[in-house]
Write an enzyme that holds these catalytic residues in place. Structure first.
Site, PDB file in Angstrom:
ATOM      1  N   GLY A   1     -53.111 -66.846-107.086  1.00  0.00           N
ATOM      2  CA  GLY A   1     -54.037 -67.733-107.798  1.00  0.00           C
ATOM      3  C   GLY A   1     -53.795 -67.696-109.295  1.00  0.00           C
TER       4      GLY A   1
ATOM      5  N   ARG B   1     -47.124 -53.712-105.059  1.00  0.00           N
ATOM      6  CA  ARG B   1     -48.022 -53.837-106.221  1.00  0.00           C
ATOM      7  C   ARG B   1     -48.120 -52.531-106.996  1.00  0.00           C
ATOM      8  NH1 ARG B   1     -52.443 -57.880-103.695  1.00  0.00           N
ATOM      9  NH2 ARG B   1     -51.393 -59.749-104.382  1.00  0.00           N
TER      10      ARG B   1
END
Ligand code: AMP
Length: 412
Positions: free
Chosen positions: A392, A37
């Site tokens: 999500g 990330r």
């Protein structure tokens, strides 16, 4: 509409407030186990440094839920700041507060081309106050706005490069850019790429357009299945959600994972999908979920005492053929329990089929979360068009839900 990016702004001498997603996995000792990330945000970060901006980074890490920072020490974002320094090969300053006098001092001391990381924004309860709650309660609204106002005051430019959090109305994601009206508010290169692939590529797809949906629960994916049935030529189902569909067809599922309360929804989706919605023709089942367990391939009803853990060879062959003929492919959710071999076989073969399709010119987009982990585990993530960084968020985006945190940013 396309959003302005960090490349559209002259950042020299400006304080660039950038929301990143450094929510990295850590072991019990706080060591970062995967810095992907952080690495994904490097292009935007390096762009600001190279162009003489003063970069202020903010991110969340884990779910400290606004508890006391002293007792919540494991959630400090300092390790991520240190890892960023290593990856950049230059120092990254760290403020042990995200707002307040210490943070203000650190921001004021920042020089052109330097980087400052603010402490985890989720140490502050205000970060996660939902706008719905804030609307009902003026005290909560004031709290959220005051927190956001302190952050907003740090920046001359706002950058959102945190795709994994774009579906949320957190203060640092939405209230801060709202309060920076009149100043440049743009996306970073990571979010730009996510919007290109999940948005443009899937909204005006080259056809045939095939979606592959798997994972544990049909309940998580009802919205996305429905949205994709409206856009795709074929939707392929795998994973445990297949068994709820089997129940909806009146078939037996043995000890497989099912959601009996979602059978009616599954029936509705089957009717809506018709021939477009394809279920596995066979499954790989076993008595227990254990690495190397004895397996059997089952077509039709699954008897008591065994559970389905993967798609079967017939299904894999059929799905591979459909994938090979597709020109746009979106994948979200593994085909089986890919963490436990041999139940990773279906997922790995589908991953390879996507790689082969990419090599032949298809656009292949992998949703974040477990499908991203599966393709990374197979070592194939560089060989598809795009692997989303948002679990999500990628699902909600494919579902067509609006992202306020993106909408608020400047259009091209
Ligand atoms: P999701 O988060 O909904 O994408 O689900 C991912 C999880 O689904 C992974 O951890 C898989 O191990 C699990 N999964 C996939 N297929 C099955 C299955 N047949 N039985 C149980 N779990 C499954």
């Amino acid at each position: 509409m396309a959003k302005k990016t960090i490349a559209d702004v002259d950042v020299r001498g400006k304080r660039v407030l950038m929301r990143v997603d450094f929510n990295v996995p850590q072991d019990d000792k706080g060591n970062i186990t995967d810095d992907n990330r952080i690495a994904k945000a490097l292009p935007s970060i390096q762009h600001v440094i190279k162009n003489g901006g003063r970069l202020i980074l903010m991110s969340h890490l884990g779910r400290p839920e606004g508890k006391d920072r002293a007792t919540d020490a494991p959630y400090t974002i300092k390790p991520a700041a240190d890892r960023l320094a290593q990856l950049l090969g230059k120092p990254v300053r760290f403020s042990p507060e995200a707002v307040g006098p210490e943070a203000e001092k650190a921001v004021a001391a920042l020089k052109d081309g330097e980087v400052l990381m603010l402490e985890n924004v989720r140490f502050y309860e205000a970060e996660q106050i939902k706008d719905k709650k804030a609307k009902e309660d003026p005290a909560l609204k004031a709290k959220k706005e005051a927190f956001a106002g302190q952050l907003a005051a740090f920046g001359d430019v706002y950058v959102n490069d945190a795709f994994g959090t774009c579906h949320r109305d957190n203060a640092s994601m939405l209230t801060v850019p709202q309060q920076m009206t009149g100043k440049p508010r743009v996306v970073g290169f990571l979010v730009e790429k996510e919007l290109q692939y999940l948005g443009d590529a899937l909204n005006s797809p080259k056809r045939p357009f095939v979606a592959i949906l798997g994972g544990k629960k049909v309940s998580d994916k009802i919205g996305v299945i429905e949205a994709l049935l409206g856009k795709c030529d074929t939707v392929l189902i795998g994973g445990a959600m297949n068994y709820t569909f089997m129940l909806a067809q009146g078939r037996k599922t043995g000890g497989s994972l099912v959601e009996p309360d979602k059978v009616e929804e599954a029936k509705r989706l089957l009717q809506l999908g018709g021939a477009k919605l394809k279920l596995p023709a066979d499954v790989v089942a076993a008595k227990e979920l254990k690495a190397g367990a004895a397996t059997q391939v089952i077509e039709g009803d699954i008897p008591d005492g065994v559970q389905g853990f993967d798609i079967g060879p017939k299904t894999t062959a059929e799905y591979k053929k459909i994938i090979a003929a597709a020109r746009t492919i979106a994948w979200n959710g593994p085909m089986g329990v890919f963490e436990v071999p041999p139940f990773d076989k279906g997922t790995n073969e589908i991953a390879q089929a996507l790689v082969d399709a990419t090599a032949k010119g298809a656009i292949t987009v992998i949703g974040g979360g477990d499908s991203a982990s599966a393709i990374e585990k197979a070592g194939l993530s560089e060989k598809v068009s795009h692997v989303s960084t948002g679990g999500g968020a990628s699902l909600e985006f494919m579902e067509g839900k609006p992202f306020k945190a993106v909408e608020v940013l400047d259009n091209k």
